[in-house]
Design a protein around this motif. Structure first.
Motif, mmCIF file in Angstrom:
data_model
loop_
_atom_site.group_PDB
_atom_site.id
_atom_site.type_symbol
_atom_site.label_atom_id
_atom_site.label_comp_id
_atom_site.label_asym_id
_atom_site.label_seq_id
_atom_site.Cartn_x
_atom_site.Cartn_y
_atom_site.Cartn_z
ATOM 1 N N HIS A 95 0.952 -1.127 -0.003
ATOM 2 C CA HIS A 95 -0.096 -0.104 -0.022
ATOM 3 C C HIS A 95 0.817 1.227 0.011
ATOM 4 N N CYS A 96 0.199 2.549 -0.548
ATOM 5 C CA CYS A 96 0.850 3.592 -0.407
ATOM 6 C C CYS A 96 1.076 4.273 0.748
ATOM 7 N N HIS A 97 2.328 4.888 1.218
ATOM 8 C CA HIS A 97 2.277 5.410 2.570
ATOM 9 C C HIS A 97 1.397 6.664 2.827
ATOM 10 N N ALA A 98 1.030 7.467 1.790
ATOM 11 C CA ALA A 98 0.428 8.783 2.060
ATOM 12 C C ALA A 98 -1.064 8.333 1.821
ATOM 13 N N ASP A 99 -1.768 7.713 0.992
ATOM 14 C CA ASP A 99 -3.272 7.605 0.904
ATOM 15 C C ASP A 99 -3.629 6.152 1.113
ATOM 16 N N ASP A 100 -2.888 5.197 1.613
ATOM 17 C CA ASP A 100 -3.193 3.806 1.861
ATOM 18 C C ASP A 100 -3.773 3.270 0.429
ATOM 19 N N GLU A 101 -3.708 3.767 -0.628
ATOM 20 C CA GLU A 101 -4.147 2.977 -1.775
ATOM 21 C C GLU A 101 -3.438 1.733 -2.232
ATOM 22 N N THR A 102 -3.841 0.814 -2.786
ATOM 23 C CA THR A 102 -3.023 -0.315 -3.289
ATOM 24 C C THR A 102 -1.930 0.286 -4.137
#
Length: 276
Positions: A95-102
């Motif tokens: 996941h992305c650290h900034a927006d928690d998207e995959t």
């Protein structure tokens, strides 16, 4: 007759005569002043000089525009780098650290290129700390390596069992009690020295020690320095003669046989089943 032109010629000739110029010198002075040209040539020279002045103005404008564009490009590149630093992959999930998207997130995909990878582990560690700085996170590093922020519930701690740095939260099940269990259950080795526990851990560490190691537990104790600090310093192969406690609110300690003063728990290694 062009009175103005005649007057200009007379002026040049008079100035040349004052310095006693020869006829050739006078002719040279007239040529330098552009007075030997035909009217057509003189008019063309005036036009060319005007065009040159306008070209210089255009050049100055172009240079100013180029400098402004270069500054804007630098600003955009800095903004791009800052966004790349924020939108990075979690170290322990997809996941992305900034927006928690995959991962990769929509923002990283839209930017079109991955952030350049630092070439060494130290550079990657510096990049990670700078990511906190870029995100305006105020943090501090404690003596045991624990990284925390005064206004955040997230922390970076050393997991003795996993032998890795991990991200923890105040509400996680991995509480001070679990951290104390790991601290006390992991024996000291040359390759895995114990960190000094956080002050808030001390009471829990003492209680955990007492639940794991009753009075009389065989231990190796180091009253002065630990062996990794001074291999020749005193080493006691002994047993505990008291329960662990917190001395003065700042140090977890225990008393051992054969030594009059208390010893810090960080300087005591339990040897369950060992002979004293």
């Amino acid at each position: 007759m062009n009175a103005k032109r005649v007057s200009a010629v007379a002026g040049v000739i008079y100035a040349a005569q004052k310095v006693r110029s020869t006829a050739t010198g006078i002719a040279t002075a007239l040529e330098a002043a552009g007075l030997l040209q035909s009217p057509e040539s003189a008019a063309e020279l005036v036009v060319l000089r005007g065009q040159g002045a306008r070209l210089e103005q255009h050049l100055d404008t172009a240079i100013a525009g180029f400098n402004a564009s270069a500054m804007r490009i630098a600003e955009l590149e800095a903004q791009h780098a800052a966004v790349l630093a924020l939108h990075r992959k979690h170290t322990d999930s997809e996941h992305c650290h900034a927006d928690d998207e995959t991962w990769p997130c929509n923002t990283r995909t839209a930017l079109g290129r991955p952030a350049p990878e630092p070439s060494s582990p130290w550079e990657r560690a510096v990049a990670g700390l700078n990511a906190l700085v870029d995100a305006d996170v105020i943090f501090h590093v404690e003596p045991d390596g624990h990284i925390s922020a005064p206004f955040s519930d997230e922390h970076i701690e050393w997991d003795l069992k996993a032998k890795r740095w991990v991200l923890t939260h105040d509400g996680d099940d991995d509480s001070y009690e679990a951290a104390a269990d790991r601290y006390l259950a992991t024996p000291y080795t040359d390759d895995n020295p114990r960190p000094i526990p956080d002050t808030e851990h001390l009471a829990v560490v003492a209680a955990r020690w007492n639940s794991l190691y009753p009075v009389g537990t065989p231990v190796t104790a180091y009253p002065g320095c630990r062996p990794e600090d001074d291999p020749k310093d005193e080493r006691l192969v002994t047993r505990t003669r008291s329960a662990a406690s917190v001395l003065g609110g700042h140090t977890a300690v225990v008393w051992v046989e054969g030594h009059g003063a208390c010893i810090k728990l960080t300087h005591v290694d339990a040897r369950p089943g060992g002979a004293a």
